[in-house]
Scaffold this motif. Structure first.
Motif, mmCIF file in Angstrom:
data_model
loop_
_atom_site.group_PDB
_atom_site.id
_atom_site.type_symbol
_atom_site.label_atom_id
_atom_site.label_comp_id
_atom_site.label_asym_id
_atom_site.label_seq_id
_atom_site.Cartn_x
_atom_site.Cartn_y
_atom_site.Cartn_z
ATOM 1 N N ALA A 59 52.142 42.662 39.547
ATOM 2 C CA ALA A 59 52.236 41.239 40.549
ATOM 3 C C ALA A 59 51.383 41.639 42.116
ATOM 4 C CB ALA A 59 52.797 40.106 40.412
ATOM 5 N N GLY A 60 51.731 41.881 42.495
ATOM 6 C CA GLY A 60 51.637 42.745 43.913
ATOM 7 C C GLY A 60 49.532 43.467 43.909
ATOM 8 N N VAL A 62 47.608 43.801 40.966
ATOM 9 C CA VAL A 62 46.869 42.683 40.902
ATOM 10 C C VAL A 62 45.691 41.445 41.840
ATOM 11 C CG1 VAL A 62 45.932 40.425 39.018
ATOM 12 C CG2 VAL A 62 47.925 42.562 38.369
ATOM 13 N N ARG A 63 47.206 40.905 42.248
ATOM 14 C CA ARG A 63 46.785 40.603 43.694
ATOM 15 C C ARG A 63 45.474 41.215 44.335
ATOM 16 N NH1 ARG A 63 50.075 37.994 48.572
ATOM 17 N NH2 ARG A 63 48.136 36.242 49.502
ATOM 18 N N ARG A 99 51.664 43.632 47.759
ATOM 19 C CA ARG A 99 52.729 44.147 47.393
ATOM 20 C C ARG A 99 51.823 45.854 47.454
ATOM 21 N NH1 ARG A 99 56.811 43.132 44.861
ATOM 22 N NH2 ARG A 99 55.896 41.518 43.388
ATOM 23 N N PRO A 162 41.006 31.888 49.061
ATOM 24 C CA PRO A 162 41.053 30.582 48.751
ATOM 25 C C PRO A 162 42.415 30.154 49.097
ATOM 26 C CG PRO A 162 41.910 31.960 46.499
ATOM 27 C CD PRO A 162 40.736 33.189 47.778
ATOM 28 N N PRO A 164 45.833 28.093 49.027
ATOM 29 C CA PRO A 164 46.500 28.062 47.778
ATOM 30 C C PRO A 164 46.456 25.690 48.208
ATOM 31 C CG PRO A 164 48.291 28.361 49.730
ATOM 32 C CD PRO A 164 46.555 29.399 50.290
ATOM 33 N N LEU A 171 37.738 24.849 45.090
ATOM 34 C CA LEU A 171 38.194 26.341 44.075
ATOM 35 C C LEU A 171 37.225 26.523 43.183
ATOM 36 C CD1 LEU A 171 41.613 26.145 42.704
ATOM 37 C CD2 LEU A 171 41.130 27.378 44.103
ATOM 38 N N PHE A 175 34.482 30.301 43.881
ATOM 39 C CA PHE A 175 34.700 31.326 43.271
ATOM 40 C C PHE A 175 33.336 31.060 42.978
ATOM 41 C CE2 PHE A 175 38.373 33.494 41.942
ATOM 42 C CZ PHE A 175 39.106 32.655 42.779
ATOM 43 N N LEU A 188 40.772 33.820 35.226
ATOM 44 C CA LEU A 188 41.387 34.207 36.450
ATOM 45 C C LEU A 188 42.839 33.499 37.456
ATOM 46 C CD1 LEU A 188 38.109 35.432 38.484
ATOM 47 C CD2 LEU A 188 39.408 36.959 36.754
ATOM 48 N N HIS A 192 48.576 34.331 38.343
ATOM 49 C CA HIS A 192 49.520 33.067 38.493
ATOM 50 C C HIS A 192 50.506 33.832 37.301
ATOM 51 C CE1 HIS A 192 47.664 32.137 42.155
ATOM 52 N NE2 HIS A 192 47.709 33.637 42.322
ATOM 53 N N VAL A 196 55.198 35.525 42.051
ATOM 54 C CA VAL A 196 55.990 34.858 43.133
ATOM 55 C C VAL A 196 55.371 34.508 44.047
ATOM 56 C CG1 VAL A 196 58.163 35.662 42.593
ATOM 57 C CG2 VAL A 196 57.189 37.067 45.042
ATOM 58 N N ARG A 198 55.680 32.327 48.448
ATOM 59 C CA ARG A 198 56.838 32.453 49.208
ATOM 60 C C ARG A 198 56.625 30.144 49.633
ATOM 61 N NH1 ARG A 198 54.670 34.634 54.025
ATOM 62 N NH2 ARG A 198 53.172 35.018 52.033
ATOM 63 N N SER A 201 53.949 29.073 51.550
ATOM 64 C CA SER A 201 52.956 28.881 50.688
ATOM 65 C C SER A 201 52.524 27.484 49.300
ATOM 66 C CB SER A 201 52.392 29.958 48.922
ATOM 67 O OG SER A 201 52.694 30.572 49.970
ATOM 68 N N PHE A 237 55.746 32.186 39.900
ATOM 69 C CA PHE A 237 54.988 31.335 39.121
ATOM 70 C C PHE A 237 55.077 30.286 37.725
ATOM 71 C CE2 PHE A 237 52.201 33.476 42.324
ATOM 72 C CZ PHE A 237 50.961 32.606 42.885
ATOM 73 N N MET A 296 34.943 40.638 38.319
ATOM 74 C CA MET A 296 35.618 40.965 39.105
ATOM 75 C C MET A 296 35.737 41.666 39.528
ATOM 76 S SD MET A 296 38.923 38.991 40.804
ATOM 77 C CE MET A 296 40.232 40.252 40.643
HETATM 78 C C1 HEM Z 1 42.771 30.427 42.966
HETATM 79 C C2 HEM Z 1 42.423 30.838 44.097
HETATM 80 C C3 HEM Z 1 43.472 31.066 44.674
HETATM 81 C C4 HEM Z 1 44.467 30.780 44.997
HETATM 82 C C5 HEM Z 1 44.454 30.290 46.176
HETATM 83 C C6 HEM Z 1 46.067 32.081 45.198
HETATM 84 C C7 HEM Z 1 46.429 32.067 46.311
HETATM 85 C C8 HEM Z 1 47.568 33.093 45.828
HETATM 86 C C9 HEM Z 1 49.563 32.546 46.957
HETATM 87 C C10 HEM Z 1 49.251 31.467 48.175
HETATM 88 C C11 HEM Z 1 49.591 33.926 46.515
HETATM 89 C C12 HEM Z 1 51.796 33.716 46.905
HETATM 90 C C13 HEM Z 1 51.827 34.468 48.275
HETATM 91 C C14 HEM Z 1 52.622 33.829 48.802
HETATM 92 O O1 HEM Z 1 53.233 33.396 49.593
HETATM 93 O O2 HEM Z 1 52.690 34.920 49.456
HETATM 94 C C15 HEM Z 1 49.558 34.475 45.664
HETATM 95 C C16 HEM Z 1 50.178 35.068 44.388
HETATM 96 C C17 HEM Z 1 49.423 35.724 43.937
HETATM 97 N N1 HEM Z 1 48.228 35.848 43.634
HETATM 98 FE FE1 HEM Z 1 46.842 34.668 43.478
HETATM 99 N N2 HEM Z 1 45.701 32.758 44.089
HETATM 100 C C18 HEM Z 1 44.159 33.059 43.588
HETATM 101 C C19 HEM Z 1 43.599 33.594 42.541
HETATM 102 C C20 HEM Z 1 44.652 34.621 42.457
HETATM 103 C C21 HEM Z 1 43.223 35.801 41.419
HETATM 104 C C22 HEM Z 1 42.074 35.246 40.600
HETATM 105 C C23 HEM Z 1 44.319 36.361 40.986
HETATM 106 C C24 HEM Z 1 43.781 38.016 40.206
HETATM 107 C C25 HEM Z 1 43.393 37.933 39.292
HETATM 108 C C26 HEM Z 1 45.847 36.294 41.653
HETATM 109 C C27 HEM Z 1 46.807 37.303 41.458
HETATM 110 C C28 HEM Z 1 47.932 36.947 42.013
HETATM 111 C C29 HEM Z 1 49.300 37.462 41.758
HETATM 112 C C30 HEM Z 1 49.233 38.833 40.860
HETATM 113 C C31 HEM Z 1 50.376 36.894 42.755
HETATM 114 C C32 HEM Z 1 51.597 37.184 42.565
HETATM 115 C C33 HEM Z 1 51.979 38.372 43.509
HETATM 116 C C34 HEM Z 1 52.982 39.029 43.402
HETATM 117 O O3 HEM Z 1 54.028 38.282 43.379
HETATM 118 O O4 HEM Z 1 53.705 39.958 45.082
HETATM 119 N N3 HEM Z 1 45.830 35.156 42.474
HETATM 120 N N4 HEM Z 1 48.024 33.798 45.335
#
Ligand code: HEM
Length: 317
Positions: A59-60, A62-63, A99, A162, A164, A171, A175, A188, A192, A196, A198, A201, A237, A296
């Motif tokens: 997850a870390g 990909v994000r 991460r 973006p 949360p 959004l 995008f 995309l 999620h 996770v 926090r 968020s 998630f 992307m």
């Molecule tokens: C659509 C708009 C998006 C918003 C508003 C958003 C916002 C967030 C937020 C707030 C978190 C949690 C951060 C935290 O509380 O520590 C998160 C986690 C994550 N996001 Fe997004 N995100 C978006 C799109 C995406 C996209 C496009 C990807 C990848 C292609 C992505 C991948 C991830 C992943 C995998 C996590 C989990 C990270 C982990 O567990 O360490 N997100 N995102």
């Protein structure tokens, strides 16, 4: 003999054609074929070992790739450390929970030994994200390589990530600025399915009258309990945080989306049908997701004098 020769010709043609398919961006599938032929197995093996030890890192990574690409393009700028004169992207509040940096470092260290100064940090991150998706059970896809590393990483640029608390229209607009359709944005967001968030968020959903999204009442109680442990308490998630599947979309349909920006995709009529189609058809989600990830991974790739192959991913050369 003639057959064997013909096969060789076809093979060479395929390699050349695949190689030039993304030529317009200066990228191609076989970019390191001659300069670092063992690059792919090094990336895969190192990553697989790291993910076997800690599957949550998928997850870390990909994000991290997403946050890299949306700010100044996919140029590894997210990896650069702050200095006394510059606060870098990674120290922005939006990036503090990223991460997986140590996995990128380990891959880079091995590649620098094999082929010094050849493989960019931006490419390593893009490939690590690709392989992390597959490791977690998601689609297999390849990406063109040849990104260069950027030389700018500034905290103020992260304003373009973006929030949360965004609703679907916000959004879609954000995008769209990067060339993505609403459907690609929803696909995309399916990333999620991993990981996770926090409490900080998603607590807006518990404290404000959030009229833009609906929240299942039992789920609200669970989230409130998580938040009773503080802003850094984590909630997945969906129910399978390490599995890449379509459960994320199924959760949205039952109003169990974690962030406002997740649930809004179902609440808003503009995107609801897309969510429904991915909830019903995982294969369709996988197909759209992989295509959107390739797109992307090519956002605003760097060429020329304002770019380089960093020796150390954390520092401009
Ligand atoms: C659509 C708009 C998006 C918003 C508003 C958003 C916002 C967030 C937020 C707030 C978190 C949690 C951060 C935290 O509380 O520590 C998160 C986690 C994550 N996001 Fe997004 N995100 C978006 C799109 C995406 C996209 C496009 C990807 C990848 C292609 C992505 C991948 C991830 C992943 C995998 C996590 C989990 C990270 C982990 O567990 O360490 N997100 N995102």
């Amino acid at each position: 003999m003639v057959m064997a020769n013909l096969m060789t010709v076809f093979l060479v043609m395929e390699v050349i054609l695949t190689g030039f398919r993304f030529g317009a961006y200066g990228l191609n599938m076989n970019y390191y074929l001659m300069s670092c032929p063992l690059m792919e197995p090094v990336v895969k093996d190192t990553l697989n070992k790291a993910l076997q030890d800690d599957p949550t890192l998928a997850a870390g990574l990909v994000r991290m790739h997403f946050h890299d690409c949306f700010i100044e393009g996919c140029d590894g700028s997210i990896l650069i450390n702050s200095t006394k004169d510059n606060t870098a992207e990674k120290d922005s509040p939006a990036n503090l929970s990223l991460r997986g940096y140590e996995v990128i470092d380990e891959i880079k260290k091995k590649l620098e030994k094999q082929c010094p100064g050849v493989v960019s940090c931006a490419d390593i991150l893009a490939m690590a994200a690709r392989d992390a998706v597959f490791f977690a059970g998601g689609p297999v896809y390849d990406i063109p390589k040849g990104r260069k590393d950027g030389t700018r990483s500034k905290i103020q640029d992260t304003i373009n990530l973006p929030s949360p608390t965004f609703n679907a229209s916000e959004l879609i607009r954000m995008f769209e600025q990067h060339g993505f359709s609403a459907q690609e944005m929803v696909a995309l967001s399916g990333a999620h399915t991993l990981g996770v968030a926090r409490c900080s968020s998603f607590k807006n959903r518990l404290t404000q009258v959030d009229t833009s999204t609906t929240l299942d009442s039992e789920f609200a109680k669970t989230l409130a309990k998580t938040c009773s442990f503080g802003d850094n308490a984590e909630h997945p998630f969906d129910a399978t945080r390490n599995n890449f599947d379509n459960l994320y979309y199924k959760s949205l349909v039952t109003n169990n989306g974690l962030l406002t920006s997740d649930q809004t995709l179902y609440t808003n009529p503009k995107t609801r049908n897309i969510v429904n189609s991915y909830a019903l058809n995982q294969a369709l989600f996988f197909l759209d997701f992989q295509q959107a990830m390739v797109k992307m991974s090519m956002l605003n790739v760097k060429q020329g004098s304002m770019s380089e192959v960093r020796q150390n991913c954390h520092k401009i050369n």
